[in-house]
Design an enzyme around this catalytic site. Structure first.
Site, PDB file in Angstrom:
ATOM      1  N   GLU A  17       1.288  -0.901  -0.022  1.00  0.00           N
ATOM      2  CA  GLU A  17      -0.055   0.198   0.051  1.00  0.00           C
ATOM      3  C   GLU A  17       0.800   1.163   0.058  1.00  0.00           C
ATOM      4  OE1 GLU A  17      -2.962   0.433  -0.107  1.00  0.00           O
ATOM      5  OE2 GLU A  17      -2.912  -1.817  -0.470  1.00  0.00           O
ATOM      6  N   TRP A  64      -9.418   7.704  -8.056  1.00  0.00           N
ATOM      7  CA  TRP A  64     -10.206   8.567  -8.222  1.00  0.00           C
ATOM      8  C   TRP A  64      -9.999   8.219  -9.869  1.00  0.00           C
ATOM      9  CZ3 TRP A  64     -15.551  10.328  -7.158  1.00  0.00           C
ATOM     10  CH2 TRP A  64     -15.560  10.594  -5.889  1.00  0.00           C
ATOM     11  N   TRP A  79       1.938   1.868  -3.338  1.00  0.00           N
ATOM     12  CA  TRP A  79       0.856   2.715  -4.075  1.00  0.00           C
ATOM     13  C   TRP A  79       1.255   4.397  -4.382  1.00  0.00           C
ATOM     14  CZ3 TRP A  79      -2.558   1.360  -7.498  1.00  0.00           C
ATOM     15  CH2 TRP A  79      -3.478   0.096  -8.115  1.00  0.00           C
ATOM     16  N   TRP A  99     -15.632  12.250 -12.367  1.00  0.00           N
ATOM     17  CA  TRP A  99     -15.192  11.943 -11.509  1.00  0.00           C
ATOM     18  C   TRP A  99     -14.710  13.025 -11.106  1.00  0.00           C
ATOM     19  CZ3 TRP A  99     -10.554  12.725 -12.034  1.00  0.00           C
ATOM     20  CH2 TRP A  99      -9.129  13.090 -12.967  1.00  0.00           C
ATOM     21  N   ASN A 108      -9.933   4.707   4.636  1.00  0.00           N
ATOM     22  CA  ASN A 108      -9.964   4.182   2.637  1.00  0.00           C
ATOM     23  C   ASN A 108     -11.374   3.255   2.211  1.00  0.00           C
ATOM     24  OD1 ASN A 108      -8.102   4.293  -0.141  1.00  0.00           O
ATOM     25  ND2 ASN A 108      -8.271   2.110   0.438  1.00  0.00           N
ATOM     26  N   TRP A 156     -21.351  12.984 -18.990  1.00  0.00           N
ATOM     27  CA  TRP A 156     -21.586  12.446 -17.027  1.00  0.00           C
ATOM     28  C   TRP A 156     -22.749  12.887 -17.315  1.00  0.00           C
ATOM     29  CZ3 TRP A 156     -18.491   9.649 -14.890  1.00  0.00           C
ATOM     30  CH2 TRP A 156     -16.643   9.256 -15.585  1.00  0.00           C
TER      31      TRP A 156
END
Length: 506
Positions: free
Chosen positions: A300, A407, A303, A384, A366, A331
């Site tokens: 993690e 996102w 990332w 987004w 998270n 959208w």
């Protein structure tokens, strides 16, 4: 006497960049500037140690940059966390015979003025990789002798490359090469905090702003001491929580994560310190399950480097889809639905609990971030970028690269993206990760009396049960904003149409 830690710089694997004019100091002492940005710490700070090694006197300087602090993406809670962090850093500097010099203004004007007045021979700073930081630092280098030191990440964005020399766009491949390069001593040593900092005291600064203050309800006390305490509590000692991370990290009702992200974001603790702690935990794990948990936490953390590298190589992701196949996607610009999502009034308890937690504390678990983000993009079919901007404004810990990457992952438009047809079900996610509804009840007090059988779908309560629980659906808590099954079909169709249109244009 200064500790010998700066001497480690000669052997550590440190990337620096320097350019710009030299200036002379007529006082007879060499003065250097430690330009503080996202490194509000004394321990394991390459920029500070480089300034100490080169200079007889050091000026710890923080520039309040209006471009950053007045940005629409900068919320009061994150700003309050920054001010509190500066106060803690100032206290630590004063204990070592120095002080924090605070200046307000454009760094392109402030840095040359400070260098000229102090006669500093060099400015040392920690390298940042955002598009704005790179432009700013490039211009500053043309005016002052600026050295950029490592520290924000373990890997420089250029360190991890494919066999063809390009940047990785898939995390799993990046992660494997990252481990090969940096584990087992490849990160270099961490540096202790200096015992004393010789201070150039000829400059007057401004006071650290008093407002906005960090609200007491925000569960993060700023500063390096608190960051170190949290790291030790999570990853060291007897049977530390890191060994349960793999099983508890997705449970928002339990305290299963390190909650170090705000401190990493502003450098109140270094990435090297946290990754080193993860590696030590992995090496001394008592069993396979514990080792897997420690490794999951380490992955993690990787990332973070990955998304910073993506932003570095593809800065356009801040404005557009990484996968242009979804550029034709239509959208829904539904302002009312967006407002209900922000306020935590969608009618889906896990989504609403997360959004209320965000509003109240400046943080969100998270797993819930993914559920809430998926609801906005996939259930409401709202761009987004709307959600990304809102998270940037409200989260204490939000990092520009990681926020954008997360996102776009949820939206299916980014690198290493979740497939467009993967749509989180807010009901099943709630049932799986908050089985007793403890998290929901914590942040949605209107649902506190709802029986467990209905806590994940309160709209299914018979009217008599609604009265008994003190929660009338449609009055005390809203009806669902959309039907998830119908919204899912609408989204799948919209994404498929966008793909077909994109393919037809190529």
């Amino acid at each position: 006497m200064i500790l010998e830690a700066p001497k480690l710089l000669r052997i550590a694997n440190i990337r620096t960049e320097m350019r710009g004019p030299m200036v002379s100091n007529k006082s007879g002492k060499k003065t250097t500037i430690w330009w503080i940005r996202r490194d509000l710490r004394l321990e394991d700070n390459r920029a500070l140690n480089a300034a100490l090694e080169e200079g007889d006197e050091v000026i710890p300087l923080f520039v309040i940059d209006p471009t950053l602090v007045n940005s629409a993406r900068m919320g009061d809670q994150r700003l309050g966390f920054l001010w509190d962090g500066l106060r803690k850093l100032q206290d630590a500097l004063r204990e070592r015979g120095a002080d924090l010099v605070v200046k307000r203004g454009d760094p392109l004007q402030v840095l040359p003025a400070v260098v000229k007045k102090s006669g500093a021979v060099r400015v040392h700073a920690e390298k940042d990789y955002t598009p704005y930081a790179r432009r700013r630092d490039g211009k500053v280098k043309e005016q002052v002798p600026l050295v950029l030191n490592s520290g924000l990440t373990i890997a420089h964005p250029d360190d991890i490359r494919t066999n063809d020399g390009g940047p990785y766009q898939v995390y799993s491949y990046y992660m494997r090469k990252w481990k090969d390069r940096f584990l087992d001593g490849g990160m270099g040593n961490t540096l202790p905090a200096p015992a004393r900092i010789p201070y150039h005291a000829a400059l007057n600064g401004e006071s650290i702003p008093e407002h906005p203050r960090l609200p007491e309800r925000v569960p993060f006390s700023a500063g390096e001491i608190e960051a170190q305490k949290r790291l030790k509590s999570f990853a060291a000692g007897e049977d530390p929580p890191v060994y349960d991370y793999d099983t508890l990290r997705d449970r928002p009702d339990l305290d299963g994560t390190s909650k170090l992200s705000p401190y990493l974001h502003l450098g109140m603790i270094s990435a090297r310190q946290v990754v080193s702690a993860a590696e030590r935990a992995l090496q001394r794990a008592p069993d396979k399950d514990s080792a897997r948990s420690a490794e999951t936490w380490l992955e993690e953390l990787i990332w973070r480097d990955f998304y910073i590298a993506i932003l570095y190589h593809f800065p356009s992701v801040l404005e557009r889809n990484f996968r242009d196949a979804y550029d034709p996607l239509v959208w829904r610009s539904d302002e009312d639905a967006f407002a209900r999502w922000k306020e935590g009034k969608t009618g889906y308890p896990m989504v609403d609990a997360g959004m209320r937690q965000l509003l109240d504390t400046g943080w969100m678990h998270n797993r819930v971030r993914m559920v809430a983000a998926s609801f906005l993009v996939k259930d409401l079919l709202i761009d987004w970028r709307w959600g990304e901007t809102w998270f940037m404004k409200r989260l204490v810990d939000t990092d520009l690269a990681a926020n954008n990457g997360g996102w776009q992952w949820v939206a299916g438009t980014g690198t290493d993206a979740s497939p467009y047809f993967r749509i989180f079900n807010p009901i099943s996610q709630s049932e799986k990760h908050d089985p007793e509804g403890a998290y929901i009840r914590r942040y949605l007090p209107e649902l506190a009396g709802v029986p467990g059988a209905f806590i994940h779908q309160p709209w299914k309560m018979p009217l008599e049960v609604q009265r008994e629980s003190g929660c009338i659906i449609g009055e005390d808590y809203p009806q669902p904003l959309v039907d998830h099954s119908q919204a899912r079909e609408r989204t799948l169709k919209a994404y498929q149409e966008a793909r077909e249109k994109s393919e037809g244009e190529t």
